[in-house]
Motif scaffolding. Structure first.
Motif, short mmCIF file in Angstrom:
data_model
loop_
_atom_site.label_atom_id
_atom_site.label_comp_id
_atom_site.label_asym_id
_atom_site.label_seq_id
_atom_site.Cartn_x
_atom_site.Cartn_y
_atom_site.Cartn_z
N ASP A 1 7.24 4.13 -1.97
CA ASP A 1 7.43 2.88 -1.23
C ASP A 1 6.19 2.58 -0.41
O ASP A 1 5.59 3.49 0.20
CB ASP A 1 8.63 2.98 -0.29
CG ASP A 1 9.95 2.93 -1.03
OD1 ASP A 1 10.13 2.02 -1.86
OD2 ASP A 1 10.80 3.81 -0.79
N TYR A 2 5.82 1.30 -0.38
CA TYR A 2 4.71 0.83 0.46
C TYR A 2 5.25 -0.21 1.44
O TYR A 2 5.99 -1.11 1.05
CB TYR A 2 3.60 0.21 -0.39
CG TYR A 2 2.95 1.19 -1.34
CD1 TYR A 2 1.88 1.99 -0.93
CD2 TYR A 2 3.41 1.33 -2.64
CE1 TYR A 2 1.29 2.89 -1.80
CE2 TYR A 2 2.84 2.23 -3.52
CZ TYR A 2 1.77 3.01 -3.09
OH TYR A 2 1.19 3.91 -3.96
N LYS A 3 4.85 -0.07 2.69
CA LYS A 3 5.26 -1.01 3.73
C LYS A 3 4.12 -1.99 3.98
O LYS A 3 3.05 -1.60 4.44
CB LYS A 3 5.61 -0.27 5.01
CG LYS A 3 6.08 -1.15 6.15
CD LYS A 3 6.42 -0.31 7.38
CE LYS A 3 6.83 -1.18 8.55
NZ LYS A 3 7.14 -0.37 9.76
N LEU A 4 4.36 -3.26 3.66
CA LEU A 4 3.37 -4.32 3.89
C LEU A 4 3.70 -5.03 5.19
O LEU A 4 4.87 -5.35 5.45
CB LEU A 4 3.40 -5.33 2.74
CG LEU A 4 2.59 -5.00 1.47
CD1 LEU A 4 3.00 -3.68 0.86
CD2 LEU A 4 2.72 -6.13 0.46
N ALA B 1 7.50 -6.19 4.57
CA ALA B 1 8.12 -6.14 3.24
C ALA B 1 7.97 -4.75 2.68
O ALA B 1 6.97 -4.06 2.93
CB ALA B 1 7.49 -7.17 2.31
N ASN B 2 8.97 -4.33 1.92
CA ASN B 2 8.87 -3.06 1.21
C ASN B 2 8.58 -3.34 -0.26
O ASN B 2 9.27 -4.15 -0.90
CB ASN B 2 10.16 -2.25 1.31
CG ASN B 2 10.01 -0.85 0.73
OD1 ASN B 2 9.47 0.02 1.37
ND2 ASN B 2 10.48 -0.65 -0.50
N VAL B 3 7.56 -2.71 -0.78
CA VAL B 3 7.24 -2.79 -2.20
C VAL B 3 7.46 -1.40 -2.79
O VAL B 3 6.84 -0.42 -2.36
CB VAL B 3 5.79 -3.27 -2.42
CG1 VAL B 3 5.42 -3.15 -3.90
CG2 VAL B 3 5.65 -4.71 -1.95
N ASN B 4 8.37 -1.34 -3.74
CA ASN B 4 8.72 -0.08 -4.38
C ASN B 4 7.97 0.06 -5.70
O ASN B 4 8.09 -0.79 -6.58
CB ASN B 4 10.23 0.01 -4.62
CG ASN B 4 10.62 1.27 -5.35
OD1 ASN B 4 10.99 1.23 -6.52
ND2 ASN B 4 10.55 2.39 -4.68
N THR C 1 4.97 0.20 -12.33
CA THR C 1 5.58 -1.07 -11.91
C THR C 1 5.73 -1.08 -10.39
O THR C 1 6.00 -0.04 -9.77
CB THR C 1 6.96 -1.29 -12.55
OG1 THR C 1 7.84 -0.22 -12.16
CG2 THR C 1 6.85 -1.33 -14.06
N CYS C 2 5.56 -2.25 -9.80
CA CYS C 2 5.76 -2.43 -8.37
C CYS C 2 6.59 -3.69 -8.15
O CYS C 2 6.32 -4.72 -8.78
CB CYS C 2 4.42 -2.56 -7.64
SG CYS C 2 3.42 -1.05 -7.63
N VAL C 3 7.57 -3.61 -7.25
CA VAL C 3 8.45 -4.75 -7.02
C VAL C 3 8.86 -4.80 -5.56
O VAL C 3 9.11 -3.76 -4.93
CB VAL C 3 9.70 -4.66 -7.94
CG1 VAL C 3 10.51 -3.41 -7.66
CG2 VAL C 3 10.56 -5.91 -7.80
#
Length: 474
Positions: free
Chosen positions: A230-233, A343-346, A322-324
Protein backbone atom coordinates in the motif's frame (compact mmCIF):
# COMPACT_ATOMS: atom_id res chain seq x y z
CA UNK A 1 -6.99 -17.90 1.58
CA UNK A 2 -6.86 -15.86 -1.61
CA UNK A 3 -9.06 -17.01 -4.51
CA UNK A 4 -8.11 -14.61 -7.32
CA UNK A 5 -5.86 -17.06 -9.11
CA UNK A 6 -8.40 -19.88 -8.94
CA UNK A 7 -10.90 -17.55 -10.57
CA UNK A 8 -8.44 -16.98 -13.39
CA UNK A 9 -7.95 -20.71 -13.81
CA UNK A 10 -11.70 -21.29 -13.88
CA UNK A 11 -12.09 -18.65 -16.58
CA UNK A 12 -9.31 -20.33 -18.54
CA UNK A 13 -10.93 -23.76 -18.41
CA UNK A 14 -14.69 -23.38 -18.38
CA UNK A 15 -14.87 -22.66 -22.09
CA UNK A 16 -13.13 -25.92 -22.92
CA UNK A 17 -15.38 -28.91 -23.56
CA UNK A 18 -12.25 -31.04 -23.91
CA UNK A 19 -11.12 -30.38 -20.33
CA UNK A 20 -11.08 -33.51 -18.16
CA UNK A 21 -13.76 -33.47 -15.49
CA UNK A 22 -14.39 -35.38 -12.28
CA UNK A 23 -17.80 -35.56 -10.64
CA UNK A 24 -18.55 -33.94 -7.31
CA UNK A 25 -21.73 -35.07 -5.58
CA UNK A 26 -22.80 -36.82 -2.41
CA UNK A 27 -20.87 -39.32 -0.33
CA UNK A 28 -21.82 -42.10 2.05
CA UNK A 29 -21.56 -42.29 5.85
CA UNK A 30 -18.29 -41.12 7.38
CA UNK A 31 -15.59 -43.65 8.16
CA UNK A 32 -14.45 -43.73 11.82
CA UNK A 33 -11.30 -41.76 10.97
CA UNK A 34 -13.39 -39.22 9.06
CA UNK A 35 -15.76 -38.84 11.99
CA UNK A 36 -12.81 -38.15 14.29
CA UNK A 37 -11.54 -35.51 11.87
CA UNK A 38 -15.00 -33.96 11.68
CA UNK A 39 -15.06 -33.49 15.46
CA UNK A 40 -11.73 -31.63 15.35
CA UNK A 41 -12.87 -29.59 12.35
CA UNK A 42 -16.19 -28.71 13.97
CA UNK A 43 -14.58 -27.60 17.24
CA UNK A 44 -12.13 -25.38 15.38
CA UNK A 45 -14.78 -23.84 13.13
CA UNK A 46 -17.09 -23.14 16.07
CA UNK A 47 -14.35 -21.35 18.01
CA UNK A 48 -14.53 -17.66 17.09
CA UNK A 49 -11.07 -16.56 15.96
CA UNK A 50 -11.86 -13.14 14.48
CA UNK A 51 -8.99 -10.88 15.54
CA UNK A 52 -10.13 -8.47 18.22
CA UNK A 53 -13.31 -10.45 18.81
CA UNK A 54 -12.48 -14.12 19.38
CA UNK A 55 -9.40 -16.05 20.44
CA UNK A 56 -6.85 -17.84 18.28
CA UNK A 57 -5.04 -18.70 21.52
CA UNK A 58 -8.03 -20.75 22.66
CA UNK A 59 -8.32 -22.51 19.29
CA UNK A 60 -4.61 -23.36 19.29
CA UNK A 61 -4.85 -24.71 22.83
CA UNK A 62 -7.77 -26.96 21.85
CA UNK A 63 -5.75 -28.45 19.01
CA UNK A 64 -2.72 -28.86 21.30
CA UNK A 65 -4.91 -30.85 23.68
CA UNK A 66 -5.89 -33.22 20.88
CA UNK A 67 -2.26 -33.61 19.77
CA UNK A 68 -1.17 -34.37 23.31
CA UNK A 69 -3.90 -36.98 23.66
CA UNK A 70 -2.49 -38.64 20.53
CA UNK A 71 0.93 -38.96 22.17
CA UNK A 72 2.78 -35.72 21.46
CA UNK A 73 4.97 -34.66 24.39
CA UNK A 74 5.10 -31.20 25.92
CA UNK A 75 8.44 -30.42 24.26
CA UNK A 76 6.88 -31.23 20.86
CA UNK A 77 4.03 -28.72 21.36
CA UNK A 78 5.09 -25.07 21.53
CA UNK A 79 2.37 -22.50 22.13
CA UNK A 80 3.32 -18.90 21.40
CA UNK A 81 1.92 -15.39 21.77
CA UNK A 82 3.15 -11.95 22.81
CA UNK A 83 2.00 -9.96 25.87
CA UNK A 84 0.51 -7.21 23.69
CA UNK A 85 -1.75 -9.70 21.88
CA UNK A 86 -2.57 -12.52 24.30
CA UNK A 87 -5.57 -13.75 22.28
CA UNK A 88 -3.68 -13.92 18.97
CA UNK A 89 -1.48 -16.88 19.82
CA UNK A 90 -0.63 -19.94 17.79
CA UNK A 91 0.91 -23.37 17.95
CA UNK A 92 3.95 -25.18 16.59
CA UNK A 93 3.90 -29.00 16.73
CA UNK A 94 6.80 -31.25 15.79
CA UNK A 95 6.73 -34.91 14.72
CA UNK A 96 10.40 -35.99 14.75
CA UNK A 97 11.82 -37.79 11.73
CA UNK A 98 14.41 -40.54 11.61
CA UNK A 99 16.82 -38.98 9.10
CA UNK A 100 19.81 -37.00 10.31
CA UNK A 101 20.33 -35.45 6.87
CA UNK A 102 16.88 -34.55 5.57
CA UNK A 103 15.71 -31.07 6.56
CA UNK A 104 12.20 -30.84 8.06
CA UNK A 105 9.08 -29.94 6.13
CA UNK A 106 6.61 -27.31 7.36
CA UNK A 107 2.81 -27.44 7.29
CA UNK A 108 1.53 -23.86 7.49
CA UNK A 109 -2.04 -22.64 8.04
CA UNK A 110 -3.80 -19.73 9.71
CA UNK A 111 -6.59 -20.22 12.22
CA UNK A 112 -7.96 -16.66 12.26
CA UNK A 113 -10.95 -15.81 10.09
CA UNK A 114 -12.65 -12.79 8.54
CA UNK A 115 -15.37 -11.19 10.65
CA UNK A 116 -18.93 -12.43 10.12
CA UNK A 117 -22.00 -10.43 11.19
CA UNK A 118 -24.72 -12.80 12.42
CA UNK A 119 -27.55 -10.54 11.22
CA UNK A 120 -26.33 -10.80 7.63
CA UNK A 121 -25.96 -14.59 7.55
CA UNK A 122 -28.73 -17.10 6.95
CA UNK A 123 -27.17 -19.38 9.60
CA UNK A 124 -25.02 -18.76 12.66
CA UNK A 125 -21.55 -18.24 11.12
CA UNK A 126 -19.89 -19.94 14.09
CA UNK A 127 -21.96 -23.10 13.99
CA UNK A 128 -21.06 -25.82 11.50
CA UNK A 129 -24.24 -26.64 9.58
CA UNK A 130 -24.66 -29.35 6.95
CA UNK A 131 -27.24 -28.68 4.23
CA UNK A 132 -27.71 -30.07 0.72
CA UNK A 133 -24.28 -31.67 0.54
CA UNK A 134 -22.39 -28.62 1.89
CA UNK A 135 -20.90 -27.57 5.21
CA UNK A 136 -21.62 -23.93 6.11
CA UNK A 137 -19.68 -21.72 8.57
CA UNK A 138 -17.16 -18.89 8.67
CA UNK A 139 -13.71 -20.37 8.08
CA UNK A 140 -15.09 -23.66 6.79
CA UNK A 141 -12.70 -23.10 3.88
CA UNK A 142 -10.47 -20.18 4.80
CA UNK A 143 -8.39 -21.52 6.46
CA UNK A 144 -9.75 -23.82 9.10
CA UNK A 145 -10.10 -26.69 6.65
CA UNK A 146 -6.37 -26.87 6.06
CA UNK A 147 -5.58 -26.12 9.70
CA UNK A 148 -7.76 -29.05 10.75
CA UNK A 149 -6.30 -31.36 8.11
CA UNK A 150 -2.70 -30.61 9.08
CA UNK A 151 -3.45 -31.24 12.77
CA UNK A 152 -5.44 -34.37 11.92
CA UNK A 153 -2.58 -35.65 9.74
CA UNK A 154 -0.10 -35.45 12.63
CA UNK A 155 -2.60 -37.12 14.98
CA UNK A 156 -3.17 -39.99 12.56
CA UNK A 157 0.55 -40.50 12.00
CA UNK A 158 1.31 -40.37 15.73
CA UNK A 159 -1.45 -42.79 16.66
CA UNK A 160 -0.32 -45.19 13.92
CA UNK A 161 3.25 -45.10 15.18
CA UNK A 162 4.47 -43.68 11.87
CA UNK A 163 8.08 -42.52 11.97
CA UNK A 164 8.67 -40.35 8.91
CA UNK A 165 12.14 -39.95 7.52
CA UNK A 166 11.73 -36.18 7.45
CA UNK A 167 10.70 -34.25 10.57
CA UNK A 168 7.26 -32.69 10.09
CA UNK A 169 6.54 -29.30 11.64
CA UNK A 170 3.10 -27.76 11.95
CA UNK A 171 2.60 -24.00 12.41
CA UNK A 172 -0.91 -22.74 13.12
CA UNK A 173 -0.89 -18.96 13.23
CA UNK A 174 -3.14 -15.94 13.72
CA UNK A 175 -3.34 -12.57 11.96
CA UNK A 176 -3.34 -13.49 8.26
CA UNK A 177 -6.74 -11.94 7.66
CA UNK A 178 -6.00 -8.62 9.38
CA UNK A 179 -3.04 -6.84 7.84
CA UNK A 180 -2.35 -4.52 10.79
CA UNK A 181 -2.69 -7.22 13.46
CA UNK A 182 0.01 -9.28 15.15
CA UNK A 183 0.89 -11.91 12.57
CA UNK A 184 2.01 -15.27 13.89
CA UNK A 185 3.74 -16.34 10.69
CA UNK A 186 5.75 -13.11 10.63
CA UNK A 187 6.62 -13.56 14.32
CA UNK A 188 7.85 -17.12 13.79
CA UNK A 189 9.85 -16.17 10.70
CA UNK A 190 11.60 -13.24 12.39
CA UNK A 191 11.70 -14.11 16.11
CA UNK A 192 11.49 -17.93 16.33
CA UNK A 193 12.92 -19.06 13.04
CA UNK A 194 14.39 -22.21 14.61
CA UNK A 195 10.87 -23.49 15.29
CA UNK A 196 9.84 -23.45 11.64
CA UNK A 197 13.16 -23.89 9.81
CA UNK A 198 12.44 -26.28 6.95
CA UNK A 199 13.43 -27.33 3.45
CA UNK A 200 9.99 -26.30 2.16
CA UNK A 201 6.49 -25.44 3.37
CA UNK A 202 3.01 -26.48 2.27
CA UNK A 203 0.41 -23.73 2.52
CA UNK A 204 -3.02 -22.56 1.32
CA UNK A 205 -3.95 -20.95 -2.04
CA UNK A 206 -3.82 -24.05 -4.21
CA UNK A 207 -7.02 -25.97 -4.83
CA UNK A 208 -9.69 -26.92 -7.31
CA UNK A 209 -12.57 -25.32 -9.16
CA UNK A 210 -15.80 -26.74 -10.48
CA UNK A 211 -17.96 -25.62 -13.36
CA UNK A 212 -20.75 -24.91 -10.89
CA UNK A 213 -22.66 -27.88 -12.27
CA UNK A 214 -21.05 -30.76 -10.41
CA UNK A 215 -17.77 -31.22 -12.28
CA UNK A 216 -14.26 -30.50 -11.00
CA UNK A 217 -12.29 -28.94 -13.84
CA UNK A 218 -8.87 -28.11 -12.45
CA UNK A 219 -6.49 -28.34 -9.51
CA UNK A 220 -3.79 -25.72 -9.01
CA UNK A 221 -0.45 -25.49 -7.23
CA UNK A 222 0.45 -22.00 -6.07
CA UNK A 223 4.10 -21.41 -6.88
CA UNK A 224 4.78 -17.84 -5.84
CA UNK A 225 2.72 -14.73 -5.28
CA UNK A 226 2.81 -11.03 -5.94
CA UNK A 227 4.17 -8.50 -3.44
CA UNK A 228 1.40 -6.67 -1.58
CA UNK A 229 2.15 -2.98 -0.99
CA UNK A 230 0.00 0.00 0.00
CA UNK A 231 1.13 3.54 -0.80
CA UNK A 232 -0.25 6.59 0.99
CA UNK A 233 -0.59 9.62 -1.31
CA UNK A 234 -0.98 13.04 0.30
CA UNK A 235 -1.83 16.41 -1.28
CA UNK A 236 -1.71 19.53 0.93
CA UNK A 237 -2.82 23.12 0.44
CA UNK A 238 -3.08 26.26 2.60
CA UNK A 239 -6.85 26.13 2.11
CA UNK A 240 -9.09 29.09 2.72
CA UNK A 241 -12.64 30.30 2.19
CA UNK A 242 -14.58 28.47 -0.52
CA UNK A 243 -16.14 31.73 -1.75
CA UNK A 244 -12.91 32.76 -3.43
CA UNK A 245 -11.28 29.60 -4.80
CA UNK A 246 -7.78 29.80 -6.37
CA UNK A 247 -6.75 27.52 -9.26
CA UNK A 248 -4.79 25.14 -7.04
CA UNK A 249 -6.90 22.73 -4.99
CA UNK A 250 -5.76 19.63 -3.09
CA UNK A 251 -8.77 17.59 -4.22
CA UNK A 252 -8.16 18.42 -7.89
CA UNK A 253 -4.45 17.68 -7.51
CA UNK A 254 -5.23 14.27 -6.04
CA UNK A 255 -7.88 13.60 -8.69
CA UNK A 256 -5.36 14.29 -11.47
CA UNK A 257 -2.78 12.06 -9.76
CA UNK A 258 -5.20 9.16 -9.44
CA UNK A 259 -6.39 9.61 -12.99
CA UNK A 260 -2.81 9.23 -14.23
CA UNK A 261 -2.32 6.09 -12.14
CA UNK A 262 -5.57 4.70 -13.53
CA UNK A 263 -4.34 5.22 -17.08
CA UNK A 264 -0.88 3.75 -16.49
CA UNK A 265 -0.21 0.18 -17.66
CA UNK A 266 2.81 -1.61 -16.21
CA UNK A 267 4.70 -3.74 -18.74
CA UNK A 268 3.78 -7.39 -19.17
CA UNK A 269 6.23 -10.09 -18.11
CA UNK A 270 6.49 -13.79 -17.38
CA UNK A 271 8.30 -15.82 -14.78
CA UNK A 272 8.78 -19.59 -14.89
CA UNK A 273 5.47 -20.27 -13.15
CA UNK A 274 3.24 -17.92 -15.12
CA UNK A 275 4.75 -19.03 -18.43
CA UNK A 276 3.85 -22.65 -17.63
CA UNK A 277 0.39 -21.57 -16.47
CA UNK A 278 -0.36 -19.66 -19.66
CA UNK A 279 0.89 -22.52 -21.81
CA UNK A 280 -1.03 -25.28 -20.00
CA UNK A 281 -4.22 -23.40 -19.19
CA UNK A 282 -4.32 -21.89 -22.66
CA UNK A 283 -3.89 -25.27 -24.33
CA UNK A 284 -6.91 -26.63 -22.44
CA UNK A 285 -9.16 -24.02 -24.03
CA UNK A 286 -10.53 -24.06 -27.52
CA UNK A 287 -11.34 -20.39 -27.95
CA UNK A 288 -9.61 -17.12 -28.77
CA UNK A 289 -8.41 -16.47 -25.21
CA UNK A 290 -6.77 -19.90 -24.99
CA UNK A 291 -5.00 -19.41 -28.31
CA UNK A 292 -3.89 -15.95 -27.24
CA UNK A 293 -2.52 -17.25 -23.94
CA UNK A 294 -0.38 -19.79 -25.76
CA UNK A 295 0.69 -17.19 -28.32
CA UNK A 296 1.98 -14.90 -25.57
CA UNK A 297 4.25 -17.64 -24.21
CA UNK A 298 5.95 -17.60 -27.62
CA UNK A 299 5.94 -13.83 -28.12
CA UNK A 300 5.06 -11.51 -25.25
CA UNK A 301 5.08 -8.61 -27.72
CA UNK A 302 2.17 -10.05 -29.72
CA UNK A 303 -0.15 -7.05 -29.48
CA UNK A 304 -3.15 -8.86 -30.90
CA UNK A 305 -2.87 -11.74 -28.41
CA UNK A 306 -2.29 -9.31 -25.55
CA UNK A 307 -5.44 -7.40 -26.43
CA UNK A 308 -7.48 -10.60 -26.25
CA UNK A 309 -5.97 -11.82 -22.97
CA UNK A 310 -6.35 -8.42 -21.33
CA UNK A 311 -10.12 -8.73 -21.61
CA UNK A 312 -9.91 -10.97 -18.55
CA UNK A 313 -8.99 -8.98 -15.43
CA UNK A 314 -7.38 -11.93 -13.64
CA UNK A 315 -5.17 -12.91 -16.56
CA UNK A 316 -4.30 -9.25 -17.06
CA UNK A 317 -3.19 -9.01 -13.43
CA UNK A 318 -1.12 -12.18 -13.61
CA UNK A 319 1.01 -10.63 -16.35
CA UNK A 320 2.11 -7.44 -14.63
CA UNK A 321 2.24 -5.19 -11.59
CA UNK A 322 -1.10 -3.50 -10.93
CA UNK A 323 -1.90 -0.44 -8.83
CA UNK A 324 -5.38 0.78 -7.95
CA UNK A 325 -6.86 3.47 -5.70
CA UNK A 326 -8.81 1.86 -2.87
CA UNK A 327 -9.51 4.65 -0.34
CA UNK A 328 -9.66 8.44 -0.33
CA UNK A 329 -10.20 11.02 2.39
CA UNK A 330 -10.05 14.79 2.19
CA UNK A 331 -11.38 18.17 3.21
CA UNK A 332 -12.55 19.34 6.62
CA UNK A 333 -15.58 21.58 6.05
CA UNK A 334 -18.31 22.06 3.47
CA UNK A 335 -17.54 25.76 3.09
CA UNK A 336 -13.73 25.64 3.16
CA UNK A 337 -11.05 24.77 0.65
CA UNK A 338 -9.42 21.40 1.30
CA UNK A 339 -6.16 21.59 3.22
CA UNK A 340 -5.30 17.91 3.01
CA UNK A 341 -6.35 14.97 0.83
CA UNK A 342 -5.11 11.41 1.31
CA UNK A 343 -5.55 8.39 -0.90
CA UNK A 344 -4.47 4.78 -0.60
CA UNK A 345 -3.10 3.12 -3.70
CA UNK A 346 -2.85 -0.65 -3.42
CA UNK A 347 -0.24 -2.31 -5.63
CA UNK A 348 0.29 -5.99 -6.32
CA UNK A 349 3.87 -6.11 -7.52
CA UNK A 350 5.13 -8.73 -9.95
CA UNK A 351 7.94 -10.79 -8.36
CA UNK A 352 11.38 -9.38 -9.05
CA UNK A 353 10.42 -5.76 -8.45
CA UNK A 354 10.70 -3.88 -5.17
CA UNK A 355 8.25 -1.54 -3.43
CA UNK A 356 10.86 1.23 -3.73
CA UNK A 357 11.02 0.74 -7.50
CA UNK A 358 7.23 0.99 -7.81
CA UNK A 359 7.12 4.02 -5.50
CA UNK A 360 9.53 5.83 -7.82
CA UNK A 361 7.46 4.78 -10.82
CA UNK A 362 4.26 6.14 -9.27
CA UNK A 363 6.00 9.45 -8.62
CA UNK A 364 7.10 9.59 -12.26
CA UNK A 365 3.61 8.73 -13.50
CA UNK A 366 1.99 11.40 -11.33
CA UNK A 367 4.56 14.01 -12.29
CA UNK A 368 3.67 16.34 -9.45
CA UNK A 369 6.24 16.68 -6.64
CA UNK A 370 3.52 18.23 -4.51
CA UNK A 371 1.95 14.77 -4.10
CA UNK A 372 3.83 13.05 -1.28
CA UNK A 373 4.09 9.25 -1.49
CA UNK A 374 4.78 7.11 1.59
CA UNK A 375 4.58 3.40 2.33
CA UNK A 376 1.44 2.21 4.05
CA UNK A 377 3.78 -0.15 5.88
CA UNK A 378 7.33 -1.19 5.13
CA UNK A 379 7.96 -4.18 7.39
CA UNK A 380 6.90 -6.96 5.04
CA UNK A 381 9.52 -9.09 3.29
CA UNK A 382 9.56 -9.43 -0.47
CA UNK A 383 7.66 -12.44 -1.73
CA UNK A 384 10.08 -14.93 -3.26
CA UNK A 385 8.88 -17.31 -5.94
CA UNK A 386 9.92 -20.89 -5.16
CA UNK A 387 11.29 -23.12 -7.90
CA UNK A 388 9.19 -25.57 -9.87
CA UNK A 389 11.02 -28.38 -8.06
CA UNK A 390 10.16 -31.78 -9.60
CA UNK A 391 10.82 -33.47 -6.26
CA UNK A 392 7.84 -31.56 -4.85
CA UNK A 393 5.67 -30.84 -7.88
CA UNK A 394 5.96 -34.45 -9.09
CA UNK A 395 4.30 -36.07 -6.03
CA UNK A 396 1.63 -33.36 -5.99
CA UNK A 397 0.73 -34.21 -9.59
CA UNK A 398 0.97 -37.98 -9.15
CA UNK A 399 -1.28 -38.06 -6.09
CA UNK A 400 -3.72 -35.67 -7.74
CA UNK A 401 -4.10 -38.22 -10.52
CA UNK A 402 -5.13 -40.75 -7.85
CA UNK A 403 -7.54 -38.58 -5.88
CA UNK A 404 -8.77 -36.25 -8.65
CA UNK A 405 -8.55 -38.57 -11.69
CA UNK A 406 -8.53 -36.89 -15.07
CA UNK A 407 -8.33 -33.36 -13.61
CA UNK A 408 -5.43 -31.24 -14.91
CA UNK A 409 -2.96 -29.87 -12.34
CA UNK A 410 -1.51 -26.47 -13.19
CA UNK A 411 1.14 -24.44 -11.36
CA UNK A 412 0.13 -20.81 -10.97
CA UNK A 413 1.16 -17.57 -9.30
CA UNK A 414 -1.25 -15.93 -6.87
CA UNK A 415 -2.19 -12.33 -7.59
CA UNK A 416 -3.29 -12.12 -3.97
CA UNK A 417 -1.24 -12.63 -0.81
CA UNK A 418 -0.81 -15.29 1.87
CA UNK A 419 1.39 -15.89 4.89
CA UNK A 420 3.75 -17.58 2.44
CA UNK A 421 5.29 -14.12 2.01
CA UNK A 422 6.83 -14.51 5.48
CA UNK A 423 8.07 -18.08 5.17
CA UNK A 424 9.20 -17.52 1.59
CA UNK A 425 10.87 -14.29 2.61
CA UNK A 426 12.70 -16.20 5.34
CA UNK A 427 14.15 -18.58 2.75
CA UNK A 428 11.65 -21.44 3.06
CA UNK A 429 10.17 -22.21 -0.40
CA UNK A 430 6.41 -22.22 0.14
CA UNK A 431 3.81 -23.89 -2.06
CA UNK A 432 0.00 -23.71 -2.07
CA UNK A 433 -1.02 -27.32 -2.62
CA UNK A 434 -3.97 -28.89 -4.46
CA UNK A 435 -6.86 -29.20 -2.06
CA UNK A 436 -10.62 -28.76 -1.78
CA UNK A 437 -12.58 -27.61 -4.79
CA UNK A 438 -14.87 -24.59 -4.84
CA UNK A 439 -17.51 -23.30 -7.23
CA UNK A 440 -17.12 -20.34 -9.61
CA UNK A 441 -18.84 -17.99 -7.14
CA UNK A 442 -16.08 -18.52 -4.55
CA UNK A 443 -18.37 -20.31 -2.07
CA UNK A 444 -18.83 -17.22 0.09
CA UNK A 445 -15.21 -17.05 1.16
CA UNK A 446 -14.68 -13.66 2.87
CA UNK A 447 -18.38 -13.05 2.26
CA UNK A 448 -21.75 -14.37 3.35
CA UNK A 449 -22.67 -17.99 4.02
CA UNK A 450 -19.22 -19.47 3.42
CA UNK A 451 -19.59 -23.10 2.39
CA UNK A 452 -17.68 -26.13 1.11
CA UNK A 453 -18.92 -29.31 -0.51
CA UNK A 454 -18.79 -32.22 1.93
CA UNK A 455 -17.28 -34.56 -0.66
CA UNK A 456 -14.56 -31.98 -1.36
CA UNK A 457 -13.58 -31.95 2.32
CA UNK A 458 -12.97 -35.68 2.62
CA UNK A 459 -11.45 -36.15 -0.84
CA UNK A 460 -8.96 -33.36 -0.20
CA UNK A 461 -8.23 -34.65 3.31
CA UNK A 462 -7.20 -38.02 1.86
CA UNK A 463 -5.09 -36.31 -0.80
CA UNK A 464 -3.28 -34.05 1.68
CA UNK A 465 -2.60 -36.93 4.08
CA UNK A 466 -1.03 -38.98 1.30
CA UNK A 467 0.96 -35.95 0.10
CA UNK A 468 2.46 -35.30 3.53
CA UNK A 469 3.41 -38.96 3.92
CA UNK A 470 5.02 -39.01 0.47
CA UNK A 471 7.04 -35.83 0.95
CA UNK A 472 8.09 -36.83 4.48
CA UNK A 473 9.48 -40.14 3.21
CA UNK A 474 12.04 -38.56 0.87
Amino acid sequence: MKQAVLTAVAVSLLASPAAAQVATGTMGPLRPDQQKFFELYKELVETNTVVGEGSCTQAAAQIATRLKAAGFTDDQLISFSVPEHPQDGGLVAILPGTSATLKPMLLLAHIDVVAAKRADWERDPFKLVKENGYYYARGIIDDKFQSAVWADTLIRMKEAGTRPARTIKLALTCGEETDTAFNGAQYLATERRELIDAAFALNEAGGGRTDGKGKVLVQTIQVGEKVYQDYKLTATNPGGHSSAPPPDNAIYDMARALDKISAHEFPAEFNDTTRVFFAKAGALRQDDIGKAMVALTKDLNDASAMGIVNRDKSLHSMLRTTCVATMIDGGHALNALPQRVEANVNCRIFPGHTPAEIKDKLAAVIGNPGIAIAYGRDDKPLAKSPPLDPALIGPMEQLAAKHFPGVPVIPTMSTGATDGVYTGGAGIPTYGVPSIWTDPDGNGTHGLNERVEVKAVYTARDYLFDLVKALASK
